[in-house]
Motif scaffolding. Sequence first.
Motif, PDB file in Angstrom:
ATOM      1  N   THR A   6       0.820  -1.202   0.000  1.00 34.04           N
ATOM      2  CA  THR A   6       0.000   0.000   0.000  1.00 34.04           C
ATOM      3  C   THR A   6       0.859   1.260   0.000  1.00 34.04           C
ATOM      4  O   THR A   6       1.833   1.336   0.754  1.00 34.04           O
ATOM      5  N   SER A  43      -7.053  -9.529  -0.510  1.00 35.50           N
ATOM      6  CA  SER A  43      -6.667 -10.353   0.647  1.00 35.50           C
ATOM      7  C   SER A  43      -7.003 -11.825   0.380  1.00 35.50           C
ATOM      8  O   SER A  43      -7.901 -12.134  -0.402  1.00 35.50           O
ATOM      9  N   MET A  99      -6.576   0.644   2.213  1.00 32.06           N
ATOM     10  CA  MET A  99      -6.531  -0.565   3.043  1.00 32.06           C
ATOM     11  C   MET A  99      -7.832  -1.362   2.884  1.00 32.06           C
ATOM     12  O   MET A  99      -7.815  -2.584   2.759  1.00 32.06           O
ATOM     13  N   SER A 114      -7.832  -3.103  -0.474  1.00 30.82           N
ATOM     14  CA  SER A 114      -6.956  -4.282  -0.532  1.00 30.82           C
ATOM     15  C   SER A 114      -7.545  -5.442   0.255  1.00 30.82           C
ATOM     16  O   SER A 114      -7.438  -6.598  -0.157  1.00 30.82           O
ATOM     17  N   ARG A 115      -8.163  -5.151   1.403  1.00 33.58           N
ATOM     18  CA  ARG A 115      -8.795  -6.225   2.178  1.00 33.58           C
ATOM     19  C   ARG A 115      -9.944  -6.858   1.396  1.00 33.58           C
ATOM     20  O   ARG A 115     -10.096  -8.070   1.360  1.00 33.58           O
ATOM     21  N   LEU A 116     -10.748  -5.994   0.764  1.00 26.29           N
ATOM     22  CA  LEU A 116     -11.944  -6.512   0.097  1.00 26.29           C
ATOM     23  C   LEU A 116     -11.616  -7.226  -1.208  1.00 26.29           C
ATOM     24  O   LEU A 116     -12.321  -8.140  -1.613  1.00 26.29           O
TER      25      LEU A 116
END
Lengths: 162, 438
Positions: B340, B363, B355, B358-360
């Motif tokens: 990131t 990941s 963030m 990227s998580r959704l």
Amino acid sequence: MSDKNCPTTSEITALINRETELLDDKKLAEWIALFSEKGTYWMPVAIDQADPLNHISIFYDDVLMMNVRKHNLKHARAPSKEVEIRSSRLTGNIRLLDFDAKTGNMTVKCNFQAVLYYNEQTLFAGQYIYKFIWTGEKYLIEQKKVNLINCDASHGTIITYI
Amino acid sequence: MTKTIEDIKKLVEPDRIHRSLYSDPELFALEQERIFESTWVYMGHESQVKENGDYMTLNIGRKPVIMVRGRDGNINVLHNQCTHRGAKVAGKKCGNARAFRCCYHGWTFKTDGTLIGVPHKGGYEETHFDIKDPKFSLKVVRSQSYRGFIFANLSSKGADLKEFLGDAASSIDNMIERSPGGDLEITGGVLRYRHNCNWKFFVDNLNDTMHPMVTHQSVGDACQSYIDELPKDTPPTREMDIVAPFGSSYENFDMMGVSVGPKGHAFTGGTDSIHSNYMEVDGYIEAMHKSYGEEKTKEILCVNRHNTIYYPSLTIKGAIQSIRIIRPISVNETEIETWTFRLKGAPDDMLHRTMLYSRLINSPSSMVGSDDLEAYTRLSEGLMSGGSEWVDMSRFIGREERPDGNMTRAIGTSDISLRNQYAAWLGYMTDVPQQEEL
């Protein structure tokens, strides 16, 4: 309002057992109902990670995202969800980290091992840290934090909540 | 090695490739040698080695290297191989070192690679050993920075980095310009996602705009089902902003467009992409106006590219400040790292959005990424069947294409980026002087 009595070990154990059982049984709607309106599910990617916002995490879901996942998990056309997910969670070494008699809120930590069978069998291990809030009638989860011992490893798909 | 140049040429045709490209271990070994170990491969961003002595250990293809900022402040890439018996001199993923001391016999090297110490040296009298001989220093790899993005190249021949990146470098430029402070910084850790498939499935998919409405239909539907459960007039949320466009229509993806350039580089999106309709982040536009003025801000923010691939090792999302690094491990194992960027001078909320994205999406827990990986797994297994020898990439071939600077622009759902990548692949794999005749 009088102070709340500290829950007994068996009351705390029952809360944890209920939570993990609903995940084992894939009853996500009921599982989501265990969380408070502002509840979160957090799986950090780094050891001792303090911050879910300024640092990346594997999971950091609010109730909204839990609900989207609930719909996604049972969608007929989600290719990765065609394989049945089976799981068994075991918790132990339950300890009360913090209890506030004024509010009844508490923080509980336990060790866990979770075995997922999804295409192949995978073992996850680490600690759960629960922040419970007392509504006056029952406990709701403000946060479930899952500290994997191998959080910073290269993971394959983690298909559901651990 | 038994495959000749002629054998390899038969595997790539203008509109299709042979299925063995994804499964043949010999081709994988040749890719490591002729692609990853012969061209510019992304190492990291200069902000990851801020202080003198800061280092990261990495691989270029199969070869372990160290990226380190030396005492003079310059960043070097060194072979991570002791010049004595050959152990890696740096073992940790990252750290700070005044010198690298081999854990086996204690040979010690400065952070620029120079050998400075050998224990019990007397034993080397009357041998060929000379501590001052550069051949006993850690070998330096050719490395160059493009505006803080550091790449290394194990081949001393060939174009400079800037020429290698070509016009596709404009995606890096745009990500930097999106910072009110004109600078980027890596922050907030790394996600590592293990893909049990060949690295090319992941790269193929970056600009494949015909899969989202099929592979990710369930995610768009799940968002809609949840919205339907909510009371009317519930305000939209950022999560929906990010996830829902993955279920966009074919027409939307057509309109986004795709640009391809030399060396296999490409990007989807132009002024429109799945990122172009995000809600505004409080304070960001104001900070941009202050730095650039209104007109220039508009110009910067109307560049909304989706994925830019710097073939073969790096893919960036400038509009969302997230990058992924492709690390092939074996013919059917690949590690994808997600990093990131913080836009300097932007509100923290911009970082929080990256963030969240990227998580959704990226990941191991992602609803989007897991369905992509499921598709790659089925490709790996399906192609072993051999019912057909070929993998098709003929969509819009020769149609709806026009020159765009040194790149070619095409309709968004064209297979042009696949054709472009495999033309580059073939170029690398068959551009082998001398060796073949030995």
